[in-house]
Design an enzyme around this catalytic site. Sequence first.
Site, mmCIF file in Angstrom:
data_model
loop_
_atom_site.group_PDB
_atom_site.id
_atom_site.type_symbol
_atom_site.label_atom_id
_atom_site.label_comp_id
_atom_site.label_asym_id
_atom_site.label_seq_id
_atom_site.Cartn_x
_atom_site.Cartn_y
_atom_site.Cartn_z
ATOM 1 N N LEU A 1 0.867 -1.176 0.000
ATOM 2 C CA LEU A 1 0.000 0.000 0.000
ATOM 3 C C LEU A 1 0.903 1.224 0.000
ATOM 4 O O LEU A 1 1.977 1.207 0.613
ATOM 5 C CB LEU A 1 -0.907 0.039 1.241
ATOM 6 C CG LEU A 1 -2.052 -0.971 1.341
ATOM 7 C CD1 LEU A 1 -2.791 -0.780 2.671
ATOM 8 C CD2 LEU A 1 -3.016 -0.845 0.176
ATOM 9 N N ASP A 2 0.473 2.297 -0.662
ATOM 10 C CA ASP A 2 1.228 3.545 -0.629
ATOM 11 C C ASP A 2 1.394 4.035 0.801
ATOM 12 O O ASP A 2 0.566 3.743 1.672
ATOM 13 C CB ASP A 2 0.492 4.638 -1.424
ATOM 14 C CG ASP A 2 0.409 4.344 -2.911
ATOM 15 O OD1 ASP A 2 1.150 3.465 -3.380
ATOM 16 O OD2 ASP A 2 -0.407 5.001 -3.579
ATOM 17 N N ARG A 3 2.436 4.827 1.020
ATOM 18 C CA ARG A 3 2.686 5.412 2.338
ATOM 19 C C ARG A 3 1.436 6.121 2.883
ATOM 20 O O ARG A 3 1.089 5.973 4.057
ATOM 21 C CB ARG A 3 3.832 6.419 2.240
ATOM 22 C CG ARG A 3 4.077 7.203 3.529
ATOM 23 C CD ARG A 3 5.042 8.352 3.295
ATOM 24 N NE ARG A 3 6.368 7.876 2.948
ATOM 25 C CZ ARG A 3 7.330 7.596 3.832
ATOM 26 N NH1 ARG A 3 7.093 7.757 5.133
ATOM 27 N NH2 ARG A 3 8.500 7.171 3.437
#
Length: 233
Positions: A59-61
Amino acid sequence: MPHPPNSPDILYRDGLILIVDKPAGVAVHAGPAGGPSLEDCFDALRFGLPKPPALAHRLDRDTSGCLVLGRHTKALRRVGKLFSDGRVRKTYWAVVRGMPPEKAGRIDFPLLKTSTKSGGWRMVVDKGGQETITDFRVRGLSEDGLCWLELSPKTGRTHQIRVHCAQSGYPILGDPWYGTPDDRAADSDIQLHLHARSVELPLYPKKDPIRAEAPVPETMRAAFQRCGWTDDQ
């Protein structure tokens, strides 16, 4: 479900996998420059196994919500095949600026990763890029131009949902890369409103799929509520 201190909330656990609730603003693993990441707490999630779990996907930051971990090598191979075969159902919620022209539909812009010395890397729509598919459904609207979307990616490209929404004319609220000038401003304190709401895996052939759901983070609740979301949805 009880969980060790300083670790993400555990949404599901069995002998093969963990599903945790990833906080927004935390990278899942350290990048080239190092720094803190979610992986730093994985040792506390062994629950008696000799090695810590490992990421089954990313997942993106700035994205929150459901993140699947494999508890050992065999489990990672098994879950990885489910992801690569497109058998994992992922549902995201987002608050976007504007709204689609239809109540439901499909976005299929192909995406390509580009990089420049001055601007770094980003994903762009390019006919020579990889096939990329996201289904969407409108869940609610606010009186001030925001829209609550439910999004189901059928492929797993980097920044897929963020670019698809932006390119379609309804960028995600708080997106510092692909959003409006207000969202991209250096002094913007608007959080990315993208949440991995649920994940469903047919992990065991003779059992119902495993499903986990992550609660809407406190920092996103106000915007979702403006669009009609309530706690019982």
